[in-house]
Design an enzyme around this catalytic site. Sequence first.
Site, PDB file in Angstrom:
ATOM      1  N   VAL A  56       0.861  -1.187   0.000  1.00 32.05           N
ATOM      2  CA  VAL A  56       0.000   0.000   0.000  1.00 32.05           C
ATOM      3  C   VAL A  56       0.894   1.233   0.000  1.00 32.05           C
ATOM      4  CG1 VAL A  56      -1.692   1.354   1.299  1.00 32.05           C
ATOM      5  CG2 VAL A  56      -1.926  -1.124   1.185  1.00 32.05           C
ATOM      6  N   ALA A 101       4.489   4.150   3.040  1.00 32.79           N
ATOM      7  CA  ALA A 101       3.997   2.934   2.373  1.00 32.79           C
ATOM      8  C   ALA A 101       4.159   1.765   3.339  1.00 32.79           C
ATOM      9  CB  ALA A 101       4.785   2.663   1.100  1.00 32.79           C
ATOM     10  N   LYS A 102       3.642   0.622   3.011  1.00 35.44           N
ATOM     11  CA  LYS A 102       3.858  -0.586   3.814  1.00 35.44           C
ATOM     12  C   LYS A 102       3.490  -1.790   2.960  1.00 35.44           C
ATOM     13  CE  LYS A 102       5.056  -1.789   8.060  1.00 35.44           C
ATOM     14  NZ  LYS A 102       5.969  -1.100   8.980  1.00 35.44           N
ATOM     15  N   GLY A 103       4.059  -2.937   3.307  1.00 37.86           N
ATOM     16  CA  GLY A 103       3.722  -4.149   2.571  1.00 37.86           C
ATOM     17  C   GLY A 103       3.729  -5.330   3.496  1.00 37.86           C
ATOM     18  N   ASP A 142      10.466  -5.390   8.687  1.00 41.40           N
ATOM     19  CA  ASP A 142       9.487  -5.229   9.768  1.00 41.40           C
ATOM     20  C   ASP A 142       9.344  -6.612  10.399  1.00 41.40           C
ATOM     21  OD1 ASP A 142       7.425  -3.187  10.890  1.00 41.40           O
ATOM     22  OD2 ASP A 142       6.227  -4.989  10.622  1.00 41.40           O
TER      23      ASP A 142
END
Length: 411
Positions: A56, A101-103, A142
Amino acid sequence: MPAFQATQQYFHRAADQLELAESLRVYLITPRRELQVQIPVEMDSGQLRSLIGYRVQHNRSRGPMKGGLRYHPEVDLDEVRSLASLMTWKTAVVNIPYGGAKGGITVDVSKLSERELERITRKFVDEIHDMIGPDSDIPAPDMGTDHRVMAWLMDQYNKYHGFNPGVVTGKPVEHYGIPGREEATGRGVGLLAMKLLGRLGRKVAGTRVAIQGFGNVGTHTAKFLHEAECKIVAISDTSGGYYRAAGIDVPHALRYAIDHNRLLHEYPEADRISNEQLLELDVDILIPAAIGNAINATNAARVRAPIILEAANSPIEPVADKLLDQKGIIILPDILANAGGVTVSYFEWVQNRQYYQWSLDRVRQELDKTLSNAFEHTWNLSRERKVSLRTAAFMLGIGRVARAATLGGIS
Ligand code: NAD
């Protein structure tokens, strides 16, 4: 409450203070782009498994979007969306030129072999390589991912786009990484704990600390605060909690965890407590450094620590946050407390673009400077406006993003 909705509550609290127009709020909340992909992989057994992955991209008003990759069984689009928006405010609070952002991939890494982990990562990159890049969207580690995963990610990306070490941060130091990235988030939590204690007129030495989670962030936080002469009285991981009133010998516990598959399983030098008990201990500082929603409506009333540092992302549910605030408990929010990681990721990206190796001393000095500035800004704003540190941090972050978006021209 769904994670993204929870983050929005904090957003609106700060946006009210900033008197932001409704149209700008909608623009700032809404993610720019969301991708869900299927990741078909052959497991070591020869069986086919189809995993789901997400990326995202929330906002790019202040620079390329930046955010970690989480491999965990509970990853879903809503969680990734929430974490992506937190990254937008976090990079703005520490004032580094990034968006958010992040995934993630919904998978339990503890059940994967190293080869499977690598295959999954490379397949994921096959699906998202057009979306990421050193000038557009830069992943990082992460929960469930580490420097090895980042090295595979870079290698796979480079097969499509040529040599580009700045496409991902958190890489091994021997492979275009920066010294001090691995410790950065925990070190930042420790530095900020000392700043907060100073502002509250409390002594650092002898401060009793409980830490939930003994992974990357938890161990480095424990190490830093132990060296600063705090007393780490409790630690925990998925194997349970461990308590010692006189203080845990952190270097010993670290060695024990390394020798036991990164778990404290049956750590003999402390009394066993449950993970729930750790959160309710009579300590000076509580540091949730593991999972989201650890402190929630069920246990918030029993939390006794007067200071909480959110080393994990979203470890406190909004309803619990309100309760703790009413009780006068001081909370240093995630978007500031754990921003040390993304700050040193930024230094790594700068290093990759300069083709010049930074020293550990320089990394630590600049980390200290960046976090101190962010802390002082947040502290002063919270005193001036008589709001919590969380609302002040959100105000600082949202204000910066809103100004950049407006100045850059939104439409
Ligand atoms: P990690 O996978 O290295 O460690 C997680 C630790 O939490 C492990 O010790 C695990 O056993 C423990 N744990 C999991 N569930 C638990 C439970 N129910 N009770 C107690 N312990 C539990 O992950 P990490 O990188 O240390 O990340 C931890 C948190 O910090 C996450 O919320 C992550 O988003 C956040 N964070 C990490 C970084 C980073 O640089 N790694 C940066 C910013 C924020």
